[in-house]
Design a protein around this motif. Structure first.
Motif, short mmCIF file in Angstrom:
data_model
loop_
_atom_site.label_atom_id
_atom_site.label_comp_id
_atom_site.label_asym_id
_atom_site.label_seq_id
_atom_site.Cartn_x
_atom_site.Cartn_y
_atom_site.Cartn_z
N ASP A 102 0.45 -1.42 0.33
CA ASP A 102 0.27 0.05 -0.13
C ASP A 102 0.84 1.18 0.07
OD1 ASP A 102 -2.43 -1.57 0.11
OD2 ASP A 102 -2.49 -1.58 2.12
N ILE A 103 0.76 2.26 -1.63
CA ILE A 103 1.56 2.92 -1.47
C ILE A 103 1.21 4.18 -1.23
CG2 ILE A 103 3.44 4.75 -3.32
CD1 ILE A 103 4.19 1.32 -4.13
N PRO A 104 1.17 5.43 -0.14
CA PRO A 104 1.07 6.05 -0.13
C PRO A 104 0.33 7.91 -1.32
CG PRO A 104 2.95 7.03 0.45
CD PRO A 104 2.04 5.07 0.19
N VAL A 105 -0.62 8.03 -1.56
CA VAL A 105 -1.23 8.72 -2.75
C VAL A 105 -1.00 10.36 -2.23
CG1 VAL A 105 -1.87 9.26 -5.01
CG2 VAL A 105 -0.75 7.41 -4.15
N PHE A 106 -0.09 11.20 -2.33
CA PHE A 106 -0.93 12.46 -1.93
C PHE A 106 -1.18 13.61 -2.75
CE2 PHE A 106 2.53 10.89 0.92
CZ PHE A 106 2.02 11.23 2.33
N GLU A 107 -2.72 13.73 -2.23
CA GLU A 107 -3.48 15.16 -3.46
C GLU A 107 -3.56 16.34 -2.72
OE1 GLU A 107 -6.46 13.22 -5.82
OE2 GLU A 107 -5.59 12.08 -6.06
N TYR A 108 -3.09 16.88 -3.11
CA TYR A 108 -3.33 18.64 -2.54
C TYR A 108 -4.46 19.64 -3.69
CZ TYR A 108 -0.61 21.26 -5.46
OH TYR A 108 -0.07 22.41 -6.68
N ASN A 109 -5.20 20.22 -3.17
CA ASN A 109 -6.10 21.49 -2.79
C ASN A 109 -5.97 22.90 -2.38
OD1 ASN A 109 -7.78 19.35 -4.96
ND2 ASN A 109 -8.43 19.03 -3.27
N THR A 110 -5.82 23.75 -3.60
CA THR A 110 -5.86 25.34 -2.84
C THR A 110 -6.90 25.47 -2.05
OG1 THR A 110 -6.04 25.70 -5.01
CG2 THR A 110 -3.92 25.30 -3.94
N ARG A 111 -7.35 26.53 -1.38
CA ARG A 111 -8.66 27.08 -1.14
C ARG A 111 -9.65 27.98 -2.50
NH1 ARG A 111 -7.27 31.86 3.17
NH2 ARG A 111 -6.78 29.34 4.45
N THR A 112 -8.25 28.33 -3.32
CA THR A 112 -8.79 29.45 -4.45
C THR A 112 -8.27 29.06 -5.35
OG1 THR A 112 -7.64 31.52 -3.81
CG2 THR A 112 -9.65 31.36 -2.80
N ALA A 113 -8.74 29.16 -6.99
CA ALA A 113 -8.23 28.63 -8.24
C ALA A 113 -7.52 29.91 -8.79
CB ALA A 113 -9.86 27.99 -9.27
N ASP A 114 -6.79 31.45 -8.15
CA ASP A 114 -6.32 31.88 -8.32
C ASP A 114 -5.00 32.03 -7.71
OD1 ASP A 114 -5.28 34.27 -9.77
OD2 ASP A 114 -6.93 35.49 -8.51
N GLU A 115 -4.01 31.74 -9.22
CA GLU A 115 -2.83 31.61 -8.66
C GLU A 115 -1.89 32.26 -8.07
OE1 GLU A 115 -0.70 30.36 -12.12
OE2 GLU A 115 -1.82 28.66 -12.34
N ASN A 116 -2.24 33.71 -8.41
CA ASN A 116 -1.88 35.50 -7.42
C ASN A 116 -2.38 34.97 -6.14
OD1 ASN A 116 -0.99 35.84 -9.90
ND2 ASN A 116 -2.90 37.03 -10.23
N ASP A 117 -3.02 34.00 -5.54
CA ASP A 117 -3.87 34.34 -4.59
C ASP A 117 -1.93 33.51 -3.42
OD1 ASP A 117 -6.02 35.62 -4.57
OD2 ASP A 117 -6.72 33.72 -4.85
N ILE A 118 -1.74 33.49 -3.91
CA ILE A 118 -0.02 32.91 -3.11
C ILE A 118 0.76 33.94 -3.18
CG2 ILE A 118 -0.17 30.72 -4.16
CD1 ILE A 118 2.29 32.17 -5.46
N TYR A 119 0.19 35.13 -3.08
CA TYR A 119 0.94 36.62 -2.60
C TYR A 119 -0.02 37.58 -1.77
CZ TYR A 119 3.39 36.38 -6.99
OH TYR A 119 3.98 35.03 -8.00
N SER A 120 0.64 37.13 -0.06
CA SER A 120 -0.58 37.59 0.84
C SER A 120 -0.18 39.74 0.90
CB SER A 120 -0.38 37.34 2.17
OG SER A 120 0.81 36.88 1.86
#
Length: 230
Positions: A102-120
């Motif tokens: 049983d190999i782990p598989v990591f998936e992630y989702n961001t709160r918003t789809a806008d890539e510019n939201d990484i800048y706070s």
């Protein structure tokens, strides 16, 4: 050793023959599994090495940009810019079965789809080097998760390879040779018993013939030649 632990009977011989067939088949299947695990393990090792180099380079670039940004900004300004993040990341862990591992598989989702939201923060009072540092960390995140996934998969596969190798060695060097030795011992014992039984029957037949001829000799008064059965 095996000769002192088994019953020299035909039922036991049949059981051991079935056990030997199963052991030989299991040995072949486990060897095939071990070889396939080794092939996939080596592929994962190579992938893990490439990912590690990529992640280390991404983190190094991010750290370099942070150092440059810190030199051009005050500590208060940097802390204020990074104090309240706008974007969030949610990690989900699943499992994938590969050769009974049983190999782990990591998936992630961001709160918003806008890539510019990484800048706070706003861009008016911050350095462009800080933007590069934040962008570098955001870009390296998928590779970091993939690296964690492959490293855990390598650990699990290595443990499974070791376990499979021990089973293959146990079958190859212990169970199969002992079963073959027991079959050989029972076969020799059964053959020996069969020869002994045949010899006793021949002796009994000779005795019966001799008694019959002696009885006939007494009845007729003539000597009778006794023919022994070889």
């Amino acid at each position: 050793m095996a000769s002192t632990q088994v019953n020299p009977t035909r039922m036991e011989l049949t059981r051991l023959k079935k056990k030997l067939v199963t052991a030989v088949r299991g040995h072949k299947l486990l060897k095939d599994k071990r070889d396939e695990l080794m092939r996939q393990f080596l592929d994962l090792i190579r992938e893990n090495m490439d990912l590690r180099l990529k992640v280390e380079k991404g983190i190094k670039d991010a750290n370099t940009n942070f150092v440059i940004a810190k030199a051009s900004m005050s500590n208060e300004g940097m802390h204020t810019a990074l104090m309240v993040p706008k974007q969030g990341v949610y990690l989900e862990s699943k499992k994938k079965n590969v050769m009974s591992v049983d190999i782990p598989v990591f998936e992630y989702n961001t709160r918003t789809a806008d890539e510019n939201d990484i800048y706070s923060y706003g861009f008016a009072y911050t350095s462009s080097d800080l933007d590069g540092a934040v962008k570098s960390l955001a870009d390296v995140l998928p590779d970091m998760l993939k690296l964690a996934e492959t490293e855990k998969a390598c650990q699990l596969m290595a443990a499974e390879i070791e376990k499979t190798r021990r089973r293959v060695n146990a079958l190859e060097h212990v169970i199969i040779p002992e079963t073959q030795e027991s079959i050989k011992y029972i076969t020799m014992k059964l053959d020996e018993n069969e020869r002994s039984t045949q010899i006793r029957l021949m002796k009994v037949k000779d005795m019966m013939l001799e008694q019959a001829h002696n009885y006939q000799d007494k009845m007729t008064g003539y000597p009778v030649e006794v023919e022994t059965v070889s």
